[in-house]
Scaffold this motif. Sequence first.
Motif, PDB file in Angstrom:
ATOM      1  N   THR A 186      32.666 -10.407  14.857  1.00 39.59           N
ATOM      2  CA  THR A 186      31.767  -9.302  15.214  1.00 39.59           C
ATOM      3  C   THR A 186      30.557  -9.830  15.980  1.00 39.59           C
ATOM      4  OG1 THR A 186      30.793  -9.416  12.993  1.00 39.59           O
ATOM      5  CG2 THR A 186      32.464  -7.722  13.377  1.00 39.59           C
ATOM      6  N   GLU A 187      30.648 -11.068  16.446  1.00 35.81           N
ATOM      7  CA  GLU A 187      29.596 -11.604  17.307  1.00 35.81           C
ATOM      8  C   GLU A 187      29.827 -11.163  18.754  1.00 35.81           C
ATOM      9  OE1 GLU A 187      28.476 -15.673  16.965  1.00 35.81           O
ATOM     10  OE2 GLU A 187      28.782 -15.730  14.787  1.00 35.81           O
ATOM     11  N   ASP A 188      28.745 -11.039  19.494  1.00 36.71           N
ATOM     12  CA  ASP A 188      28.794 -10.599  20.889  1.00 36.71           C
ATOM     13  C   ASP A 188      29.220 -11.772  21.764  1.00 36.71           C
ATOM     14  OD1 ASP A 188      28.515  -9.249  23.248  1.00 36.71           O
ATOM     15  OD2 ASP A 188      26.321  -9.329  23.280  1.00 36.71           O
ATOM     16  N   VAL A 189      30.520 -11.865  22.034  1.00 35.95           N
ATOM     17  CA  VAL A 189      31.059 -13.027  22.745  1.00 35.95           C
ATOM     18  C   VAL A 189      31.509 -12.669  24.157  1.00 35.95           C
ATOM     19  CG1 VAL A 189      31.785 -14.250  20.673  1.00 35.95           C
ATOM     20  CG2 VAL A 189      33.356 -12.628  21.742  1.00 35.95           C
ATOM     21  N   SER A 214      29.825 -20.557  21.727  1.00 33.65           N
ATOM     22  CA  SER A 214      31.026 -21.258  21.289  1.00 33.65           C
ATOM     23  C   SER A 214      31.184 -21.195  19.777  1.00 33.65           C
ATOM     24  CB  SER A 214      30.976 -22.721  21.746  1.00 33.65           C
ATOM     25  OG  SER A 214      29.864 -23.384  21.170  1.00 33.65           O
ATOM     26  N   ASN A 215      32.433 -21.224  19.329  1.00 35.81           N
ATOM     27  CA  ASN A 215      32.766 -21.253  17.906  1.00 35.81           C
ATOM     28  C   ASN A 215      32.094 -20.131  17.104  1.00 35.81           C
ATOM     29  OD1 ASN A 215      34.411 -22.618  16.055  1.00 35.81           O
ATOM     30  ND2 ASN A 215      32.660 -23.663  15.142  1.00 35.81           N
ATOM     31  N   PRO A 216      32.230 -18.867  17.558  1.00 33.83           N
ATOM     32  CA  PRO A 216      31.588 -17.764  16.833  1.00 33.83           C
ATOM     33  C   PRO A 216      32.165 -17.598  15.425  1.00 33.83           C
ATOM     34  CG  PRO A 216      33.157 -16.920  18.421  1.00 33.83           C
ATOM     35  CD  PRO A 216      33.036 -18.397  18.679  1.00 33.83           C
ATOM     36  N   LYS A 217      31.355 -17.041  14.551  1.00 30.76           N
ATOM     37  CA  LYS A 217      31.761 -16.879  13.156  1.00 30.76           C
ATOM     38  C   LYS A 217      32.911 -15.886  13.043  1.00 30.76           C
ATOM     39  CE  LYS A 217      29.917 -15.946   8.542  1.00 30.76           C
ATOM     40  NZ  LYS A 217      28.708 -15.564   7.756  1.00 30.76           N
ATOM     41  N   ASN A 219      37.866 -11.965   5.899  1.00 34.42           N
ATOM     42  CA  ASN A 219      39.284 -11.785   5.542  1.00 34.42           C
ATOM     43  C   ASN A 219      40.274 -12.260   6.602  1.00 34.42           C
ATOM     44  OD1 ASN A 219      38.509 -10.629   3.084  1.00 34.42           O
ATOM     45  ND2 ASN A 219      38.567  -8.547   3.916  1.00 34.42           N
ATOM     46  N   VAL A 220      39.811 -12.561   7.806  1.00 34.52           N
ATOM     47  CA  VAL A 220      40.737 -12.964   8.868  1.00 34.52           C
ATOM     48  C   VAL A 220      41.494 -14.236   8.495  1.00 34.52           C
ATOM     49  CG1 VAL A 220      40.863 -13.892  11.220  1.00 34.52           C
ATOM     50  CG2 VAL A 220      39.586 -11.788  10.776  1.00 34.52           C
ATOM     51  N   LEU A 221      40.776 -15.256   8.063  1.00 34.23           N
ATOM     52  CA  LEU A 221      41.420 -16.539   7.763  1.00 34.23           C
ATOM     53  C   LEU A 221      42.362 -16.417   6.569  1.00 34.23           C
ATOM     54  CD1 LEU A 221      38.462 -19.044   8.282  1.00 34.23           C
ATOM     55  CD2 LEU A 221      40.107 -18.162   9.944  1.00 34.23           C
ATOM     56  N   GLU A 222      41.948 -15.664   5.569  1.00 31.40           N
ATOM     57  CA  GLU A 222      42.801 -15.466   4.381  1.00 31.40           C
ATOM     58  C   GLU A 222      44.097 -14.764   4.761  1.00 31.40           C
ATOM     59  OE1 GLU A 222      42.862 -13.005   0.157  1.00 31.40           O
ATOM     60  OE2 GLU A 222      41.031 -13.037   1.361  1.00 31.40           O
ATOM     61  N   ILE A 241      44.483 -16.095  23.704  1.00 33.60           N
ATOM     62  CA  ILE A 241      43.651 -17.296  23.575  1.00 33.60           C
ATOM     63  C   ILE A 241      42.266 -17.013  22.990  1.00 33.60           C
ATOM     64  CG2 ILE A 241      42.561 -19.202  24.842  1.00 33.60           C
ATOM     65  CD1 ILE A 241      45.629 -19.428  24.554  1.00 33.60           C
ATOM     66  N   PRO A 242      41.568 -15.915  23.366  1.00 31.16           N
ATOM     67  CA  PRO A 242      40.222 -15.698  22.810  1.00 31.16           C
ATOM     68  C   PRO A 242      40.179 -15.707  21.284  1.00 31.16           C
ATOM     69  CG  PRO A 242      40.589 -14.209  24.634  1.00 31.16           C
ATOM     70  CD  PRO A 242      41.901 -14.879  24.369  1.00 31.16           C
ATOM     71  N   ASN A 243      41.226 -15.236  20.640  1.00 33.03           N
ATOM     72  CA  ASN A 243      41.276 -15.244  19.177  1.00 33.03           C
ATOM     73  C   ASN A 243      41.315 -16.675  18.628  1.00 33.03           C
ATOM     74  OD1 ASN A 243      41.686 -12.263  18.387  1.00 33.03           O
ATOM     75  ND2 ASN A 243      43.255 -12.566  19.942  1.00 33.03           N
ATOM     76  N   LEU A 244      41.945 -17.574  19.370  1.00 33.83           N
ATOM     77  CA  LEU A 244      42.101 -18.959  18.915  1.00 33.83           C
ATOM     78  C   LEU A 244      40.809 -19.767  19.062  1.00 33.83           C
ATOM     79  CD1 LEU A 244      45.587 -19.721  20.549  1.00 33.83           C
ATOM     80  CD2 LEU A 244      45.087 -18.621  18.350  1.00 33.83           C
ATOM     81  N   LEU A 245      39.818 -19.194  19.744  1.00 36.87           N
ATOM     82  CA  LEU A 245      38.554 -19.880  19.999  1.00 36.87           C
ATOM     83  C   LEU A 245      37.488 -19.546  18.962  1.00 36.87           C
ATOM     84  CD1 LEU A 245      38.425 -19.303  23.866  1.00 36.87           C
ATOM     85  CD2 LEU A 245      39.302 -21.301  22.652  1.00 36.87           C
ATOM     86  N   VAL A 246      37.826 -18.708  18.012  1.00 40.19           N
ATOM     87  CA  VAL A 246      36.883 -18.302  16.967  1.00 40.19           C
ATOM     88  C   VAL A 246      36.956 -19.283  15.803  1.00 40.19           C
ATOM     89  CG1 VAL A 246      36.332 -16.457  15.308  1.00 40.19           C
ATOM     90  CG2 VAL A 246      36.951 -15.884  17.664  1.00 40.19           C
ATOM     91  N   GLU A 247      35.830 -19.514  15.179  1.00 36.70           N
ATOM     92  CA  GLU A 247      35.701 -20.495  14.101  1.00 36.70           C
ATOM     93  C   GLU A 247      36.804 -20.378  13.045  1.00 36.70           C
ATOM     94  OE1 GLU A 247      32.189 -21.677  10.920  1.00 36.70           O
ATOM     95  OE2 GLU A 247      32.612 -19.562  11.298  1.00 36.70           O
ATOM     96  N   GLY A 248      37.555 -21.458  12.856  1.00 35.58           N
ATOM     97  CA  GLY A 248      38.511 -21.543  11.763  1.00 35.58           C
ATOM     98  C   GLY A 248      39.885 -20.966  12.027  1.00 35.58           C
TER      99      GLY A 248
END
Length: 314
Positions: free
Chosen positions: A126-129, A166-169, A173-176, A196-203
């Motif tokens: 939910t960060e403004d990326v 870079s590496n937005p939070k 529940n996404v990682l779980e 690809i944009p989804n793969l650039l988010v933290e974790g």
Amino acid sequence: MKNKKIVCIGGGTGLSTMLRGLKIHTEELTAIVTVSDNGGHSGNLRKEMKILPPGDIRNCLLALAEAEPMLEALFAHRFSEGSLKGYNLGNLLIVGLTDLYGNFGAAIEKAHEVLRVRGQVLPVTTEDVQLKAIYDDGSEIIGECEIVTANKSHKKYIKKMKLMPSNPKVYKNVLEKIETADSIILGPGSLYTSIIPNLLVEGVCEALKNAKGKIVYVGNIMTQPGETEGFTLLEHVNVIEQYIGVGSIDKIIANDGWPEAMIIEHYNQDGAELVLPLINDDRVLAVPMIALNEKTGYVRHDSELLAKIIMSID
């Protein structure tokens, strides 16, 4: 497997098309959606209202909705006249819910209730990326729309994608959801601007590496001007595995059907070509699965057939 846990990661029309087929087979369905779009009316709302782009989220909510037909029609309605011409009412309702409940995440949760969504739709962050493309000549371009436009004009080769900041939070529940899924589906959708944009988010990449379920890539039917002109199926896979690791994808679902010649010609005029599964790889499941959208003349995946293939993967 009844109520198989499936996580779908992407954005754009391809993701929502696939969800419509999958919701028939399982209620344990989660869509993780990119929020880097800055074009069209979603982009306008993003600039004017300081809100994340609602378009892809709205399409996924509607794909999984079990609300009354009238309410679903309202969320899908697009104005044809006046100052709101071209704007989608569902997008505006999400903007209103964000204003009412104070943040984008809470707005999406309320939209789930209103539309009686089967499963769950989660923004990846939910960060403004903003997206940033780094090219093989060392140049950089920021903004999803600007990247696609530049690629079409200059035929530049993308070396790497990044997000700003870079590496937005990652969203809750996404990682779980990724780590506990039976299957994680990447695509179908734009390679550089939806997947690809989804793969650039933290974790997210780490969660994919630790996931207990199979990682499945659904190949696009056509290449995309401004992103993947001339790409083979293997080149699509190789780009994704640059981020999550070589050999990370367990299965590749590909179309090996042909649309009518006049449809191919229409796409060729725009610089798009059919993506054929011409690779010797045991991971590939190649099936004719083209459906034609009669209104637009564009090809899409057959959502019911695609869902059956996904459900058959152990």
